[in-house]
Enzyme design. Structure first.
Site, PDB file in Angstrom:
ATOM      1  N   ASP A   1      -4.731  -6.478  12.179  1.00 55.26           N
ATOM      2  CA  ASP A   1      -5.517  -5.315  11.751  1.00 55.26           C
ATOM      3  C   ASP A   1      -5.770  -4.278  12.856  1.00 55.26           C
ATOM      4  O   ASP A   1      -6.012  -4.643  14.015  1.00 55.26           O
ATOM      5  CB  ASP A   1      -6.875  -5.859  11.272  1.00 55.26           C
ATOM      6  CG  ASP A   1      -7.818  -4.775  10.756  1.00 55.26           C
ATOM      7  OD1 ASP A   1      -7.532  -4.222   9.690  1.00 55.26           O
ATOM      8  OD2 ASP A   1      -8.834  -4.496  11.428  1.00 55.26           O
TER       9      ASP A   1
ATOM     10  N   GLU B   1      -0.605  -3.721  11.730  1.00 52.95           N
ATOM     11  CA  GLU B   1      -1.169  -2.646  10.909  1.00 52.95           C
ATOM     12  C   GLU B   1      -1.717  -1.532  11.770  1.00 52.95           C
ATOM     13  O   GLU B   1      -2.398  -1.775  12.776  1.00 52.95           O
ATOM     14  CB  GLU B   1      -2.302  -3.176  10.032  1.00 52.95           C
ATOM     15  CG  GLU B   1      -2.750  -2.175   8.973  1.00 52.95           C
ATOM     16  CD  GLU B   1      -4.067  -1.464   9.210  1.00 52.95           C
ATOM     17  OE1 GLU B   1      -4.486  -0.699   8.327  1.00 52.95           O
ATOM     18  OE2 GLU B   1      -4.685  -1.660  10.281  1.00 52.95           O
TER      19      GLU B   1
HETATM   20  C1  FRU Z   1      -7.512  -1.155   8.094  1.00 51.41           C
HETATM   21  C2  FRU Z   1      -8.769  -1.931   8.123  1.00 51.41           C
HETATM   22  C3  FRU Z   1      -9.861  -1.478   7.207  1.00 51.41           C
HETATM   23  C4  FRU Z   1     -11.056  -1.903   7.960  1.00 51.41           C
HETATM   24  C5  FRU Z   1     -10.652  -1.541   9.365  1.00 51.41           C
HETATM   25  C6  FRU Z   1     -11.371  -2.248  10.437  1.00 51.41           C
HETATM   26  O1  FRU Z   1      -6.742  -1.606   7.074  1.00 51.41           O
HETATM   27  O2  FRU Z   1      -8.448  -3.261   7.839  1.00 51.41           O
HETATM   28  O3  FRU Z   1      -9.867  -2.019   5.940  1.00 51.41           O
HETATM   29  O4  FRU Z   1     -12.140  -1.202   7.489  1.00 51.41           O
HETATM   30  O5  FRU Z   1      -9.283  -1.800   9.426  1.00 51.41           O
HETATM   31  O6  FRU Z   1     -11.086  -3.614  10.494  1.00 51.41           O
HETATM   32  C1  BDF Z   2      -8.329   5.939   7.409  1.00 48.00           C
HETATM   33  C2  BDF Z   2      -8.957   4.857   8.289  1.00 48.00           C
HETATM   34  C3  BDF Z   2      -7.895   3.850   8.689  1.00 48.00           C
HETATM   35  C4  BDF Z   2      -8.549   2.651   9.308  1.00 48.00           C
HETATM   36  C5  BDF Z   2      -9.659   2.119   8.438  1.00 48.00           C
HETATM   37  C6  BDF Z   2     -10.625   3.173   8.150  1.00 48.00           C
HETATM   38  O1  BDF Z   2      -7.959   5.395   6.191  1.00 48.00           O
HETATM   39  O2  BDF Z   2      -9.505   5.447   9.451  1.00 48.00           O
HETATM   40  O3  BDF Z   2      -7.003   4.427   9.599  1.00 48.00           O
HETATM   41  O4  BDF Z   2      -7.601   1.641   9.538  1.00 48.00           O
HETATM   42  O5  BDF Z   2      -9.174   1.627   7.224  1.00 48.00           O
HETATM   43  O6  BDF Z   2      -9.983   4.261   7.538  1.00 48.00           O
END
Ligand code: FRU
Ligand code: BDF
Ligand code: MG
Ligand code: MG
Ligand code: CA
Length: 600
Positions: free
Chosen positions: A241, A316
């Site tokens: 993540d 990711e």
């Molecule tokens: C990105 C994500 C979000 C989460 C953030 C922090 O996919 O997984 O869903 O809010 O990273 O962990």
């Molecule tokens: C935009 C973002 C993502 C992050 C998290 C919060 O969608 O900033 O880049 O990974 O999901 O929202």
């Protein structure tokens, strides 16, 4: 080891996807080329489960592990090979599991460790790989790591990014100002004052998600321990993540201070809003890739030591194409993730895109990808509006076809196999921390991720068959009586039946090993050819436009006639098996056809 060699072995030709003269994978005639043995992750159908919304087994309105266990056959039926699950670990659920308070325990609403062990065992019995979500960037402020760090326990003191802040020149006796102008992904300063420690800590996401200090070797060691714990249980790997945020600028390089990010100059943003700054010192820092490369070494070592099927890491992060490709590896020969998730279908195309935009977006990834690497494709996840909502409802089958017919791995977000759309979630029902922090009653819908997280539609019964509780953690989308799995299994034609046909088609050697050719024929129409000289050719024709359009079939290379309709989108006038012998075809808006034509 050179990247290309390590990942795939040298490939003879242009865009051949694995025709290589090393191993024979099945007894074939002397004329067939020798097809490379492919590892499972190079061409699987991968599916993301959002556990909170998949299936509730105990009637508390919240999805759980036992629910996934009960529905595992769904994946066999759908033709899915591998699953990754959003976090299932102990968490106060501020960011629904992305704020982990214990990386070694199962969250109580989701079940027990015994249930997890059973789930993994059962998945493996069914031939399904199971991957976990590994969240290395941050931990919950309720984790022992954070509590002990805040208390300055020497073991954990430097586990997070702590700083005194800047003395306020106007009020020298009051609390210092934040160390820098850094803005959190969820809005507000990325720094939070700890009364207890008398310092600020960094949180690139919610206040309750404290960023680990990856310059501390003990933190890196702890990450190996966490991965090892779950690998020893038998998981097949990790989705990793939020990697772009792993490391921030080091004050040692900036005169002992955290440097301010440059200002974007965009007048619509105030200083507490994401977009006010350009994340020069907070995102995509080059040092983070070394951490990813170390993880790859670790997992390769683990694979070597323990044998069995390959365990993998899929990374990711939203970044530009150059920084994204570095997750695969670099030209010095370092190897990183088995692949970084490809979000281009989420970020670069929409209902406004034409056929040329689609082709350009697809070729972008394939052009920048390192030689010999494995591609992947996806149209959605738990952070973005659902695919049929971002595009048009009549594009579901064409988009799933594209996902499954492109070379490499396909990724499905929970619900895409039945064309689930965003659910409506009122401000009162909104629970997403990003929406609550960045938005208000008038603007929350611009940020909310809740609409893409509403529960799965199993059937047209109460709560769409998701839960027996009187209420569910997020409301059920209003359209569940029209769009649900049971109905789509019963209907003669449905998104689900197209999906099943697609996962089956992916088992064809042409799809796993063949070359590709993709081109726009007009603003509305493009073709994707998959070709392997000794096997049948498969051609996707897709009208992404809003008016009928004509394909001149001579323009499609390798398409020998007569061809047959192998799969068609559910509103197509062409049925499976229809013979195509004519020179031209008119495709309706959103119509997608997969034609099969015999090998030469
Ligand atoms: C990105 C994500 C979000 C989460 C953030 C922090 O996919 O997984 O869903 O809010 O990273 O962990
Ligand atoms: C935009 C973002 C993502 C992050 C998290 C919060 O969608 O900033 O880049 O990974 O999901 O929202
Ligand atoms: Mg439950
Ligand atoms: Mg803050
Ligand atoms: Ca970080």
């Amino acid at each position: 080891v050179v990247l290309s060699v390590a990942i795939l072995g040298a490939i003879g030709g242009l865009i051949a996807w694995g025709v290589i003269a090393t191993q024979k994978c099945s007894p074939e005639t002397s004329e067939t080329p020798q097809l490379r043995n492919m590892d499972w992750w190079e061409h699987c159908s991968l599916y993301q489960i959002y556990p909170r919304s998949f299936k509730d087994s105990d009637g508390d309105g919240i999805g759980d592990l036992e629910g996934i266990m009960q529905e595992l056959e769904h994946f066999v039926d759908a033709g899915v090979d591998a699953i990754w699950m959003s976090p299932i670990f102990k968490s106060p659920m501020v960011d629904f599991g992305y704020d982990i308070s214990n990386f070694y325990e199962i969250h109580e609403e989701y079940g027990t460790m015994e249930q997890f062990d059973q789930l993994l065992k059962r998945a493996h019995e069914l031939g399904i790989k199971l991957l976990l979500d590994f969240v290395p960037n941050h931990a919950s402020n309720e984790s022992e790591y954070f509590i002990e760090s805040e208390a300055r326990n020497p073991i954990y003191e430097d586990f997070f990014i702590w700083d005194d802040g800047i003395p306020d020149p106007e009020n020298p006796n009051s609390r210092p100002l934040p160390p820098s102008n850094w803005v959190s992904q969820f809005g507000g300063s990325a720094w939070e004052w700890s009364e207890k420690r008398g310092q600020y800590y960094l949180h690139q996401f919610a206040v309750e998600q404290a960023d680990f200090n990856f310059r501390n070797p003990a933190v890196k060691q702890e990450m190996f321990e966490i991965m090892k714990f779950w690998l020893d249980k038998g998981v097949d790997g990790f989705r990793v993540d939020a990697l772009p945020y792993l490391i921030e600028a080091d004050p040692a390089d900036h005169g002992g201070k955290y440097p301010d990010d440059p200002l974007s100059g965009l007048a619509q943003f105030e200083s507490h809003q994401l977009g006010y700054t350009i994340p020069l010192y907070t995102k995509d820092l080059i040092e983070l890739y070394d951490v990813v490369y170390e993880w790859r070494e670790f997992i390769d070592e683990y694979n070597k030591e323990h044998g069995g099927d390959t365990r993998v890491i899929f990374s990711e992060g939203y970044a530009n194409i150059t920084m994204t490709m570095l997750y695969y590896g670099n030209e010095e020969g370092k190897i990183g993730a088995h692949f970084p998730f490809n979000f281009d279908f989420i970020t670069d195309v929409s209902s406004k895109s034409n056929a040329r935009d689609f082709v350009y977006t697809i070729l972008k990834w394939l052009t920048y990808m390192p030689y010999g690497a494995v591609a992947n494709w996806q149209f959605g996840n738990h952070d973005n509006n659902r695919m049929p909502t971002r595009f048009r409802h009549d594009m579901v089958d064409g988009l799933n076809s594209l996902n499954m017919m492109l070379p490499g791995t396909s990724v499905t977000y929970q619900g895409e196999e039945i064309g689930m759309r965003d659910g409506y979630v009122s401000w009162e029902d909104t629970v997403d921390v990003e929406a609550c922090n960045r938005g208000d009653e008038d603007t929350y819908h611009l940020y909310s991720r809740d609409p893409a997280r509403t529960p799965y539609h199993w059937n047209d019964g109460p709560n769409a068959g998701f839960s027996t509780n009187s209420s569910t953690w997020l409301p059920i989308a209003q359209d569940y009586q029209e769009i649900n799995l049971a109905k789509q299994k019963a209907d003669a034609r449905s998104h689900y039946k197209v999906y099943q046909a697609l996962t089956a088609l992916r088992k064809e050697k042409t799809l796993s090993h063949g070359e590709y050719d993709i081109r726009a024929l007009s603003d509305s129409l493009f073709y994707l050819v998959r070709y392997l000289s000794t096997h049948d050719t498969f051609v996707l024709l897709f009208n992404v436009g809003t008016a009928p359009d004509t394909v001149v079939l001579d323009r499609v290379p390798y398409l020998r006639r007569p061809a047959t309709v192998y799969i068609s989108s559910i509103h197509s006038s062409r049925n499976i098996g229809t013979v195509i012998n004519q020179d031209q075809l008119v495709l309706a808006p959103g119509e997608a056809l997969i034609l099969q034509s015999p090998s030469a």
